[in-house]
Design a protein around this motif. Sequence first.
Motif, PDB file in Angstrom:
ATOM      1  N   THR A  15     -31.685  49.485 -61.897  1.00 25.71           N
ATOM      2  CA  THR A  15     -30.399  48.804 -62.021  1.00 25.71           C
ATOM      3  C   THR A  15     -29.522  49.551 -63.015  1.00 25.71           C
ATOM      4  OG1 THR A  15     -31.379  46.642 -61.528  1.00 25.71           O
ATOM      5  CG2 THR A  15     -29.258  46.641 -62.662  1.00 25.71           C
ATOM      6  N   LEU A  16     -28.251  49.712 -62.673  1.00 25.05           N
ATOM      7  CA  LEU A  16     -27.285  50.347 -63.552  1.00 25.05           C
ATOM      8  C   LEU A  16     -26.358  49.286 -64.127  1.00 25.05           C
ATOM      9  CD1 LEU A  16     -26.075  53.103 -64.576  1.00 25.05           C
ATOM     10  CD2 LEU A  16     -24.462  52.908 -62.658  1.00 25.05           C
ATOM     11  N   PHE A  17     -26.209  49.290 -65.449  1.00 22.62           N
ATOM     12  CA  PHE A  17     -25.306  48.371 -66.138  1.00 22.62           C
ATOM     13  C   PHE A  17     -24.186  49.182 -66.776  1.00 22.62           C
ATOM     14  CE2 PHE A  17     -24.054  46.456 -70.251  1.00 22.62           C
ATOM     15  CZ  PHE A  17     -23.512  45.266 -69.790  1.00 22.62           C
ATOM     16  N   CYS A  18     -22.937  48.796 -66.511  1.00 20.16           N
ATOM     17  CA  CYS A  18     -21.774  49.468 -67.092  1.00 20.16           C
ATOM     18  C   CYS A  18     -20.863  48.433 -67.744  1.00 20.16           C
ATOM     19  CB  CYS A  18     -20.975  50.220 -66.022  1.00 20.16           C
ATOM     20  SG  CYS A  18     -21.864  51.559 -65.198  1.00 20.16           S
ATOM     21  N   ALA A  19     -20.159  48.848 -68.785  1.00 20.43           N
ATOM     22  CA  ALA A  19     -19.231  47.942 -69.453  1.00 20.43           C
ATOM     23  C   ALA A  19     -18.105  48.732 -70.092  1.00 20.43           C
ATOM     24  CB  ALA A  19     -19.951  47.111 -70.508  1.00 20.43           C
ATOM     25  N   ARG A  20     -16.974  48.066 -70.208  1.00 18.21           N
ATOM     26  CA  ARG A  20     -15.788  48.657 -70.834  1.00 18.21           C
ATOM     27  C   ARG A  20     -15.291  47.734 -71.943  1.00 18.21           C
ATOM     28  NH1 ARG A  20     -10.069  50.042 -67.825  1.00 18.21           N
ATOM     29  NH2 ARG A  20      -9.126  51.192 -69.557  1.00 18.21           N
ATOM     30  N   ASP A  21     -14.744  48.306 -73.009  1.00 15.19           N
ATOM     31  CA  ASP A  21     -14.345  47.488 -74.157  1.00 15.19           C
ATOM     32  C   ASP A  21     -13.240  46.496 -73.802  1.00 15.19           C
ATOM     33  OD1 ASP A  21     -11.548  48.543 -75.209  1.00 15.19           O
ATOM     34  OD2 ASP A  21     -12.705  50.311 -74.692  1.00 15.19           O
ATOM     35  N   GLN A  22     -12.957  45.609 -74.734  1.00 11.81           N
ATOM     36  CA  GLN A  22     -12.151  44.428 -74.473  1.00 11.81           C
ATOM     37  C   GLN A  22     -10.716  44.723 -74.048  1.00 11.81           C
ATOM     38  OE1 GLN A  22     -14.152  44.969 -77.048  1.00 11.81           O
ATOM     39  NE2 GLN A  22     -15.423  43.183 -77.483  1.00 11.81           N
ATOM     40  N   VAL A  23     -10.070  45.706 -74.656  1.00 14.32           N
ATOM     41  CA  VAL A  23      -8.669  45.972 -74.315  1.00 14.32           C
ATOM     42  C   VAL A  23      -8.481  47.263 -73.533  1.00 14.32           C
ATOM     43  CG1 VAL A  23      -7.760  44.641 -76.238  1.00 14.32           C
ATOM     44  CG2 VAL A  23      -8.206  47.080 -76.549  1.00 14.32           C
ATOM     45  N   GLY A  24      -9.544  48.022 -73.319  1.00 16.94           N
ATOM     46  CA  GLY A  24      -9.446  49.224 -72.503  1.00 16.94           C
ATOM     47  C   GLY A  24      -9.162  50.491 -73.278  1.00 16.94           C
ATOM     48  N   ASN A  25      -9.645  50.565 -74.531  1.00 14.69           N
ATOM     49  CA  ASN A  25      -9.484  51.798 -75.306  1.00 14.69           C
ATOM     50  C   ASN A  25     -10.158  52.986 -74.631  1.00 14.69           C
ATOM     51  OD1 ASN A  25      -8.145  51.036 -77.960  1.00 14.69           O
ATOM     52  ND2 ASN A  25      -9.788  49.529 -77.895  1.00 14.69           N
ATOM     53  N   LYS A  26     -11.300  52.723 -73.999  1.00 12.23           N
ATOM     54  CA  LYS A  26     -12.048  53.781 -73.308  1.00 12.23           C
ATOM     55  C   LYS A  26     -12.018  53.516 -71.800  1.00 12.23           C
ATOM     56  CE  LYS A  26     -13.741  55.792 -77.087  1.00 12.23           C
ATOM     57  NZ  LYS A  26     -13.506  57.188 -77.449  1.00 12.23           N
ATOM     58  N   PRO A  27     -11.659  54.518 -71.001  1.00 13.94           N
ATOM     59  CA  PRO A  27     -11.601  54.321 -69.552  1.00 13.94           C
ATOM     60  C   PRO A  27     -12.974  54.460 -68.892  1.00 13.94           C
ATOM     61  CG  PRO A  27     -10.843  56.524 -70.119  1.00 13.94           C
ATOM     62  CD  PRO A  27     -11.158  55.832 -71.422  1.00 13.94           C
ATOM     63  N   LEU A  28     -13.118  53.847 -67.735  1.00 13.52           N
ATOM     64  CA  LEU A  28     -14.322  54.020 -66.919  1.00 13.52           C
ATOM     65  C   LEU A  28     -13.960  53.757 -65.461  1.00 13.52           C
ATOM     66  CD1 LEU A  28     -17.311  54.736 -67.128  1.00 13.52           C
ATOM     67  CD2 LEU A  28     -17.834  52.300 -67.165  1.00 13.52           C
ATOM     68  N   TYR A  29     -14.280  54.712 -64.602  1.00 15.04           N
ATOM     69  CA  TYR A  29     -13.992  54.629 -63.177  1.00 15.04           C
ATOM     70  C   TYR A  29     -15.305  54.684 -62.389  1.00 15.04           C
ATOM     71  CZ  TYR A  29      -9.352  56.032 -64.815  1.00 15.04           C
ATOM     72  OH  TYR A  29      -8.170  56.109 -65.480  1.00 15.04           O
ATOM     73  N   TYR A  30     -15.251  54.166 -61.155  1.00 12.82           N
ATOM     74  CA  TYR A  30     -16.462  54.201 -60.339  1.00 12.82           C
ATOM     75  C   TYR A  30     -16.112  54.247 -58.857  1.00 12.82           C
ATOM     76  CZ  TYR A  30     -15.727  49.196 -59.419  1.00 12.82           C
ATOM     77  OH  TYR A  30     -15.201  47.986 -59.027  1.00 12.82           O
ATOM     78  N   ALA A  31     -17.069  54.716 -58.078  1.00 13.89           N
ATOM     79  CA  ALA A  31     -16.969  54.711 -56.615  1.00 13.89           C
ATOM     80  C   ALA A  31     -18.280  54.156 -56.071  1.00 13.89           C
ATOM     81  CB  ALA A  31     -16.720  56.114 -56.086  1.00 13.89           C
ATOM     82  N   ASP A  32     -18.184  53.128 -55.290  1.00 17.59           N
ATOM     83  CA  ASP A  32     -19.350  52.476 -54.693  1.00 17.59           C
ATOM     84  C   ASP A  32     -19.377  52.863 -53.215  1.00 17.59           C
ATOM     85  OD1 ASP A  32     -21.580  50.917 -54.629  1.00 17.59           O
ATOM     86  OD2 ASP A  32     -20.549  48.996 -54.708  1.00 17.59           O
TER      87      ASP A  32
END
Length: 636
Positions: A131-148
Motif C-alpha cells: 500500500t502506498l500512502f501519500c500526503a500534502r501539507d495543510q495549505v499546499g507549501n509543497k506540491p504533489l502530483y499523481y497519475a493513476d
Amino acid sequence: MSIIAGSVDFAHCISNSTPYLTHPFRHVFDKFKHDYYREWNDSSVTLSYWHRIISPESISDTQPINTHELVLLADLRLDNRAELLNQLNGVNPPSPDSDLVLAAYKKWGKDCVNHMLGGFAIAIWNKETETLFCARDQVGNKPLYYADIKDSSGHTFIFCTSPTGILKHPKATREIDPEGVFNILMGSVCNEETATLFSGIKRLAAGFCLQANKKGTELWRYWEPEPGNPVRFTNENDYVEGFNEKLEQAVKACINTELPVSSFLSGGLDSSTVSCMANKLLHRSDKRLITSSFVLPEYEAGIDERKYIDDILQENDFEHFYITRESVSFRDCLTDCFDKYGGFPYNSHAFFAKLLPKLYQRNVGVHLCGYGGDQVASFHGTWVLEQLLLEGRWTTLCKQVNSISHGNLTYAAKTLLRALRNIAQAAMPNSRNWNQNWYAKKVANKMISPTLANRPGYREKTLFSPSFEVQSFPLKATDIMKRFLQYDKTSVRLEELNSVFLPYGIEYRTPLLDIRLIEYCMSVPPEQHYLQQKRSLIRRATKGLIPENIRNGHNKHQGSLPNRFLSLWEEKQKLIDDLKNCSDMAEVSSLIDISTLRKHLAKSQVEENVKPKIYRNMELALYIAWFKNHFQDVEA
C-alpha cells in the motif's frame, strides 16, 4: 528541500524480489541543483529522491529511508520538531525531519499528518500490505502530483513533486488536457483544485491524503481552515501581542537554514512585515537579509513603489538590489522555461528571469515572500460588518462603524447600507444560473475556442466554483477566509512559485501562510481585523517594525511590477508569426481562439483589462505547440 518521485506497478507487486533494472526517473531532474540522488527499487516499485541541503537538520538526511516494513520519501520542512520529539519516544533530537515523519507514521498511521506542521509532500510504501500512502501539507507549501493509470496491462500509480517526472515515465499519457486548458483560461470562474494541464495527471489538493493499493485509490481531506478555540482578551493590546508571537514563530521557522536568506520587498504591508521581521531575527545570529524589488524602468509609466521601498531601506541594513524589465524577452523567457524546467510550469515567469540568477550567485537557500497574507494574516476585513449585522451584535457594530467613519454620520450611513447590500446580493441566486448570455460572453472575453467552450458539461462546470463543499452563503468573516485559502487557487499559485525556484535549489517559503498564524487570526473576534481601517490587526502589530507611512497609509492595489505586456509588444511581429503556425495546429486552435488573439496583438492600442489575457493566452498557445512537438520527438 527535495524532489520525490515514484511508481508502483500493482499488477506485478511481489515484495522482496530481485530489484528490476529500469530507472524511469534517474536523469529527469539532472538540472535541479541538488546534493545527491538516491533511489530504491524492487520488482514493481521505484522510489527516487533528489536532495538539497537547506536546514541544519537536512544535512544528515539520507532518503529513501528503507526499513523492514516501510520505505519513506519526503520533501518536507517540519515547523513543530520540538513538539514531535516530545511525543515520539526514541527519536534523537539531531535526527532529520524524515526520521520524525517515519516515527510518527509508525505511531499514528494515517493520522500522523494531524500532528505535523510545516511544508511537506510525503510518500510511504508499505512492503507488507503493498500500500502506498501519500500526503500534502495543510495549505499546499509543497506540491504533489499523481497519475493513476489503469489499462489492459494492469494498474500503475505514479507520483512526483513536479508533473515533469510523471510525463517522462514510460507509462504516462503525454497529452494536453482540454479541461485543464479551460480551467486555466476561465481563471477563478472555474476553480478546480485537482485538475492540471495534462491528461491523466492530478494534483493532490492541499490538506489531503491518498492511499493506493491493488483495490484502488482513496482520497480524503484531513485538514481545512477552521477557527480554533475562541481567543478573547479584555485588553486590546493582548490581541496584538498574540499576533506578534505567532508572526515571529512563523518567520523563525522559515529562516531555519545556514544558507543566505532572501525576500521579496514590494513596499506593501505584507512583504515589508515579512522582510523586517526576518531581518530582525537574522540579526540575532549576525546574519543579514538579502532583499530584491521589481521596479519600473525610468521610461515606463505606472505605479512606482520606490519611495516606500526606500523608506524601509533607510531603517534596515538589507543587502538590496532592484530588478527592472529591460532586456527581458518574452520569447527567450518561454524558451528558457521549456529548457530549464522540462515543460513545467508552462508560463514564461519573465519577472524572475533576471532575479533568480542573482540569488543563485549569492548561494541563497531560502526565499521569503508575503504571498498569502491577504487571505487571513493581513485580512482586509471583508464581511466583518455583515457578520455583526447577521448576529445582531448592535453595540459592537455601532462602535465598529463609528471607528471606521471617524464620527462622520454620512459615511457611517453609507457603510451600513453597503453591508446590507452585500448581504442581499449574497443571498440572491447566482446570475450564471439564469443569464444565458453570460457564458458566451465570458468564453469570448477569455479568447477560448468555441470548439472547447461547447464541449458537453463545460458550461455546467462554471456554475459551481469550488470542487469541494463550501459555505455558499457566508455567515462569518472566517467563511471568507476559508474561501480565500481553499478555493482561490492559493495552493496552485504556491505550486507554480515553488517550481520556478526549484532548478536553482532555492526553497520558496511563505510565513504568512503558517497555519498557527492562520488559526490565531481566524479565532480572534472579527472586528479585530477592521478597527478604524482595513487590515487593522497586522497594522497594529507592526508598529515599530515597519515605517509608519506603510503601516498606516499605504493601501496598494497594484505593485510596481515590470510591464509584462511591453516585453510581449516589443516582439509583436515574431509572435504574430508564431500564432500563424499555431493556427495550423489543431491541438492549439481547437483550444484557444487564435484568430481573436492575433487581432488583439496586431492592434496599435489594447485595453488594459485585455492585456493580461493576451499574455496568458500567448503563453499557453506557444506552450501547447512546444509540448506537442517536444513529446512527439521524445516518443519518436
